[in-house]
Design a protein around this motif. Structure first.
Motif, mmCIF file in Angstrom:
data_model
loop_
_atom_site.group_PDB
_atom_site.id
_atom_site.type_symbol
_atom_site.label_atom_id
_atom_site.label_comp_id
_atom_site.label_asym_id
_atom_site.label_seq_id
_atom_site.Cartn_x
_atom_site.Cartn_y
_atom_site.Cartn_z
ATOM 1 N N ASP A 43 0.831 -1.204 0.000
ATOM 2 C CA ASP A 43 0.000 0.000 0.000
ATOM 3 C C ASP A 43 0.867 1.256 0.000
ATOM 4 O O ASP A 43 1.946 1.286 0.580
ATOM 5 C CB ASP A 43 -0.918 0.020 1.230
ATOM 6 C CG ASP A 43 -2.006 -1.029 1.147
ATOM 7 O OD1 ASP A 43 -2.166 -1.632 0.069
ATOM 8 O OD2 ASP A 43 -2.689 -1.236 2.163
ATOM 9 N N GLY A 44 0.377 2.295 -0.650
ATOM 10 C CA GLY A 44 1.070 3.574 -0.673
ATOM 11 C C GLY A 44 2.260 3.614 -1.606
ATOM 12 O O GLY A 44 3.052 4.545 -1.573
ATOM 13 N N SER A 45 2.416 2.585 -2.441
ATOM 14 C CA SER A 45 3.517 2.592 -3.411
ATOM 15 C C SER A 45 3.057 1.820 -4.643
ATOM 16 O O SER A 45 2.007 1.210 -4.658
ATOM 17 C CB SER A 45 4.772 1.942 -2.817
ATOM 18 O OG SER A 45 4.629 0.550 -2.781
ATOM 19 N N SER A 46 3.889 1.850 -5.654
ATOM 20 C CA SER A 46 3.565 1.107 -6.878
ATOM 21 C C SER A 46 4.235 -0.267 -6.894
ATOM 22 O O SER A 46 4.221 -0.956 -7.907
ATOM 23 C CB SER A 46 3.998 1.914 -8.103
ATOM 24 O OG SER A 46 5.403 2.122 -8.054
ATOM 25 N N VAL A 47 4.821 -0.679 -5.768
ATOM 26 C CA VAL A 47 5.546 -1.940 -5.694
ATOM 27 C C VAL A 47 4.546 -3.103 -5.660
ATOM 28 O O VAL A 47 3.613 -3.119 -4.866
ATOM 29 C CB VAL A 47 6.463 -1.989 -4.458
ATOM 30 C CG1 VAL A 47 7.142 -3.343 -4.347
ATOM 31 C CG2 VAL A 47 7.498 -0.879 -4.516
ATOM 32 N N GLU A 48 4.769 -4.071 -6.552
ATOM 33 C CA GLU A 48 3.913 -5.254 -6.624
ATOM 34 C C GLU A 48 4.794 -6.485 -6.803
ATOM 35 O O GLU A 48 5.744 -6.468 -7.585
ATOM 36 C CB GLU A 48 2.932 -5.123 -7.783
ATOM 37 C CG GLU A 48 1.886 -6.197 -7.832
ATOM 38 C CD GLU A 48 0.866 -5.962 -8.929
ATOM 39 O OE1 GLU A 48 0.028 -6.846 -9.124
ATOM 40 O OE2 GLU A 48 0.925 -4.914 -9.606
ATOM 41 N N PHE A 49 4.481 -7.530 -6.067
ATOM 42 C CA PHE A 49 5.244 -8.770 -6.109
ATOM 43 C C PHE A 49 4.345 -9.918 -6.553
ATOM 44 O O PHE A 49 3.139 -9.903 -6.311
ATOM 45 C CB PHE A 49 5.769 -9.152 -4.718
ATOM 46 C CG PHE A 49 6.667 -8.154 -4.077
ATOM 47 C CD1 PHE A 49 8.018 -8.126 -4.378
ATOM 48 C CD2 PHE A 49 6.179 -7.261 -3.140
ATOM 49 C CE1 PHE A 49 8.866 -7.218 -3.763
ATOM 50 C CE2 PHE A 49 7.009 -6.352 -2.519
ATOM 51 C CZ PHE A 49 8.356 -6.320 -2.830
ATOM 52 N N ASP A 50 4.942 -10.932 -7.161
ATOM 53 C CA ASP A 50 4.261 -12.211 -7.305
ATOM 54 C C ASP A 50 5.300 -13.309 -7.184
ATOM 55 O O ASP A 50 6.484 -13.090 -7.360
ATOM 56 C CB ASP A 50 3.433 -12.310 -8.586
ATOM 57 C CG ASP A 50 4.263 -12.328 -9.846
ATOM 58 O OD1 ASP A 50 5.474 -12.048 -9.790
ATOM 59 O OD2 ASP A 50 3.703 -12.639 -10.899
ATOM 60 N N GLY A 51 4.837 -14.489 -6.805
ATOM 61 C CA GLY A 51 5.771 -15.588 -6.606
ATOM 62 C C GLY A 51 5.083 -16.767 -5.965
ATOM 63 O O GLY A 51 3.885 -16.986 -6.142
ATOM 64 N N PHE A 52 5.837 -17.503 -5.168
ATOM 65 C CA PHE A 52 5.348 -18.753 -4.590
ATOM 66 C C PHE A 52 5.423 -18.695 -3.076
ATOM 67 O O PHE A 52 6.343 -18.098 -2.509
ATOM 68 C CB PHE A 52 6.159 -19.928 -5.117
ATOM 69 C CG PHE A 52 6.035 -20.079 -6.607
ATOM 70 C CD1 PHE A 52 4.921 -20.719 -7.146
ATOM 71 C CD2 PHE A 52 6.981 -19.547 -7.463
ATOM 72 C CE1 PHE A 52 4.772 -20.839 -8.523
ATOM 73 C CE2 PHE A 52 6.842 -19.672 -8.834
ATOM 74 C CZ PHE A 52 5.736 -20.318 -9.361
ATOM 75 N N ASP A 53 4.437 -19.323 -2.444
ATOM 76 C CA ASP A 53 4.487 -19.472 -0.995
ATOM 77 C C ASP A 53 4.274 -20.939 -0.647
ATOM 78 O O ASP A 53 3.740 -21.711 -1.441
ATOM 79 C CB ASP A 53 3.487 -18.567 -0.287
ATOM 80 C CG ASP A 53 2.039 -18.873 -0.619
ATOM 81 O OD1 ASP A 53 1.779 -19.745 -1.470
ATOM 82 O OD2 ASP A 53 1.154 -18.234 -0.037
ATOM 83 N N ALA A 54 4.729 -21.315 0.520
ATOM 84 C CA ALA A 54 4.594 -22.697 0.987
ATOM 85 C C ALA A 54 4.513 -22.678 2.500
ATOM 86 O O ALA A 54 4.948 -21.724 3.151
ATOM 87 C CB ALA A 54 5.778 -23.542 0.524
ATOM 88 N N GLY A 55 3.936 -23.731 3.058
ATOM 89 C CA GLY A 55 3.841 -23.810 4.505
ATOM 90 C C GLY A 55 3.448 -25.190 4.962
ATOM 91 O O GLY A 55 3.128 -26.067 4.162
#
Length: 194
Positions: A43-55
């Motif tokens: 929020d409050g920025s143009s930064v966007e991520f995508d990727g993988f998560d695991a648990g």
């Protein structure tokens, strides 16, 4: 005589159907592994991520479990940083009624951001969750939780919802959405019960 015979047979004929209905209502499991895709916006920025998560989560004994989750994310544009995080938590769960559990987790988290230029920035801190899980029937399970994360410069408080659609015993497709004060995320994955 026909009435007496019917009164003896009908309940016995219906009993197997009643047993099948009850056995279709599966319990909530706290032992599983999961992995998937996640998209995260700061929020409050143009930064966007995508990727993988695991648990994973593992039931230790009655009412207690240990859990861990992590992700590896890439910035979506050439100027966005990459990021990764890990959290290890001790959890408590209490059955409020059949199929509905209060869930509380707390532990340590670590995060690292790798900017395109300059040194990496890593930090550690406290993470916690308070919520409820409900197994509605054999196919559907839901989670609604309040998450808190104090890792790095800014604290994040978020509301997280999960919908699990079981495609087989112990195997579910997981849809997840989290809306926070600092970070919003959407994800989809697979959970396999242990």
């Amino acid at each position: 005589m026909l009435t007496t015979l019917a009164s003896l047979l009908v309940p016995n004929l219906l009993l197997p159907a009643q047993v099948d209905l009850r056995s279709a209502d599966q319990d909530v499991s706290f032992s599983y592994v999961e992995a998937g895709y996640v998209n995260r916006d700061v929020d409050g920025s143009s930064v966007e991520f995508d990727g993988f998560d695991a648990g994973f989560s593992f039931d230790l004994r009655e009412n207690f479990h240990v859990a861990a989750r992590g992700d590896v994310l890439r910035g979506k544009s050439g100027i966005d940083p990459d990021a990764r995080s890990i959290a290890v938590l001790l959890g408590y769960h209490h059955e409020l009624r059949h199929g509905t559990f209060l869930v509380a987790e707390a532990g340590l988290g670590w995060a690292e951001v790798e900017p395109v230029t300059g040194p990496d920035d890593s930090d550690s801190g406290f993470v916690a969750r308070l919520g409820a899980r409900h197994r509605a029937n054999r196919t559907w399970e839901f989670l609604l939780a309040l998450d808190y994360e104090d890792v790095g410069a800014d604290d994040d408080v978020s509301v997280t919802g999960e919908v699990l659609a079981y495609v087989d015993d112990g195997i579910a497709v997981v849809g997840r959405a989290s809306f926070g004060s600092e970070v919003d995320s959407l994800g989809i994955g697979v959970r396999i019960g242990l």
